[in-house]
Write an enzyme that holds these catalytic residues in place. Structure first.
Site, PDB file in Angstrom:
ATOM      1  N   HIS A 198       0.829  -1.237   0.057  1.00 11.89           N
ATOM      2  CA  HIS A 198       0.044  -0.088  -0.051  1.00 11.89           C
ATOM      3  C   HIS A 198       0.948   1.330   0.084  1.00 11.89           C
ATOM      4  O   HIS A 198       0.647   2.185   0.720  1.00 11.89           O
ATOM      5  CB  HIS A 198      -1.093   0.236   1.266  1.00 11.89           C
ATOM      6  N   CYS A 199       1.964   1.185  -0.899  1.00 10.65           N
ATOM      7  CA  CYS A 199       2.665   2.615  -0.989  1.00 10.65           C
ATOM      8  C   CYS A 199       3.524   2.817   0.231  1.00 10.65           C
ATOM      9  O   CYS A 199       3.841   3.920   0.316  1.00 10.65           O
ATOM     10  CB  CYS A 199       1.853   3.755  -1.584  1.00 10.65           C
TER      11      CYS A 199
END
Length: 103
Positions: A61-62
Site C-alpha cells: 500500500h505504497c
C-alpha cells in the site's frame, strides 16, 4: 463504524490473524488492514474474490519501507463505505474463516 466494529470483533477471534494499526475501530475509520501469519496477502485477496466475490486490496500500500522495517511481507486491506452492508461483512468473515482453515 458499526461494520468495522463487527469485523474487528470477529477477526480478533481468529488466532492467526493480526490487525495492523490501532485495535479501536474508531481510530481506523473504514479501514481494516490485517495479515494472516504464514499466508501471502495476495492469496487472501484472490481467494476472497474467487469464493465469495469479496474484493479487497493487498500489498504494501505504497509504504514499502514501513512494512520492511517491521518485517511484514504485506497486508490485506478491507475498505468499508456507506454502501457496504452487514451481510457483506458476515460473508467476508465466513470466507476468512474458511481461508484460515486451509493453513
Amino acid at each position: 463504524l458499526e461494520l468495522n466494529k463487527f469485523i474487528t470483533k470477529e477477526i480478533s477471534k481468529i488466532p492467526s490473524v493480526r490487525i495492523i494499526g490501532p485495535f479501536d475501530p474508531a481510530l481506523r475509520g473504514g479501514i481494516i488492514s490485517f495479515y494472516i501469519k504464514g499466508m501471502d496477502s495476495h492469496q487472501i485477496a484472490l481467494i476472497l474474490d474467487e469464493i465469495s466475490n469479496v474484493m479487497i486490496r493487498s500489498g504494501q500500500h505504497c509504504v514499502h519501507s514501513w512494512f520492511n522495517h517491521r518485517q511484514i511481507k504485506n497486508s490485506a486491506r478491507v475498505s468499508l463505505y456507506f454502501y457496504n452492508t452487514m451481510e457483506e461483512a458476515e460473508i467476508f468473515i465466513a470466507t476468512l474463516n474458511k481461508i484460515v482453515k486451509l493453513l
